[in-house]
Design an enzyme around this catalytic site. Structure first.
Site, short mmCIF file in Angstrom:
data_model
loop_
_atom_site.label_atom_id
_atom_site.label_comp_id
_atom_site.label_asym_id
_atom_site.label_seq_id
_atom_site.Cartn_x
_atom_site.Cartn_y
_atom_site.Cartn_z
N ILE A 253 0.84 -8.25 0.25
CA ILE A 253 -0.58 -8.35 -0.06
C ILE A 253 -1.19 -6.96 -0.04
O ILE A 253 -1.08 -6.25 0.97
CB ILE A 253 -1.31 -9.26 0.96
CG1 ILE A 253 -0.63 -10.63 1.06
CG2 ILE A 253 -2.79 -9.38 0.61
CD1 ILE A 253 -0.58 -11.43 -0.23
N GLU A 254 -1.83 -6.58 -1.12
CA GLU A 254 -2.50 -5.29 -1.25
C GLU A 254 -4.00 -5.55 -1.32
O GLU A 254 -4.45 -6.37 -2.11
CB GLU A 254 -2.02 -4.59 -2.52
CG GLU A 254 -2.63 -3.25 -2.79
CD GLU A 254 -2.09 -2.61 -4.06
OE1 GLU A 254 -2.58 -1.51 -4.40
OE2 GLU A 254 -1.21 -3.20 -4.73
N ILE A 255 -4.75 -4.91 -0.45
CA ILE A 255 -6.21 -5.02 -0.46
C ILE A 255 -6.75 -3.65 -0.84
O ILE A 255 -6.40 -2.64 -0.21
CB ILE A 255 -6.75 -5.47 0.91
CG1 ILE A 255 -6.10 -6.79 1.30
CG2 ILE A 255 -8.27 -5.59 0.86
CD1 ILE A 255 -6.42 -7.24 2.70
N SER B 55 -5.69 1.60 -1.27
CA SER B 55 -5.10 0.32 -0.88
C SER B 55 -4.53 0.32 0.53
O SER B 55 -4.08 1.34 1.04
CB SER B 55 -3.97 -0.03 -1.85
OG SER B 55 -4.44 -0.11 -3.17
#
Length: 127
Positions: free
Chosen positions: A120-122, A109
């Site tokens: 916000i975690e991608i 992440s």
């Protein structure tokens, strides 16, 4: 009762246009207008409805506020490329590529914040 999936969620935001610009430019979401000129951000088979702080749609959360969300999105793009794209767009990264656990396994992440300071975690699932 058994729940199958998430259809949509709601973010309370300070500025709808600024939120739309961030999520479409940085994350590639699609803007949608629905109902009585309401706005949403679409991705995959899900969407995020946007409520303007102080003008939320009823029924609503008991204490809607900006910046209280912590969201994780699974990307098709590998997180190394995500990091590079964020750098090119001058988006500050809160935490670099880190190992975490997602809903169905291990993920890698990258963390950032949206205009309301939501986290916000991608992520990508580790194969």
């Amino acid at each position: 009762m058994q729940i199958k999936s998430i259809d949509h969620l709601v973010l309370t935001v300070a500025d709808i246009e600024q939120t739309l610009a961030f999520y479409t430019r940085v994350l590639g979401f699609r803007e949608e207008t629905f109902g009585d000129n309401r706005k949403a951000l679409c991705f995959g088979n899900q969407k995020i409805n946007l409520h303007l702080k102080g003008q939320e749609i009823d029924p609503k959360a008991a204490y809607p506020t900006c910046g209280s969300a912590d969201l994780c999105f699974i990307a098709d793009t590998d997180v190394e490329t995500v990091m590079q794209e964020l750098k090119e767009k001058n988006i500050p990264v809160v935490a670099g590529i880190v190992d975490r656990t997602g809903a169905v396994g291990k993920i890698r992440s990258v963390y950032l914040r949206d205009p309301d300071n939501n986290l916000i975690e991608i992520s990508n699932y580790v194969r």
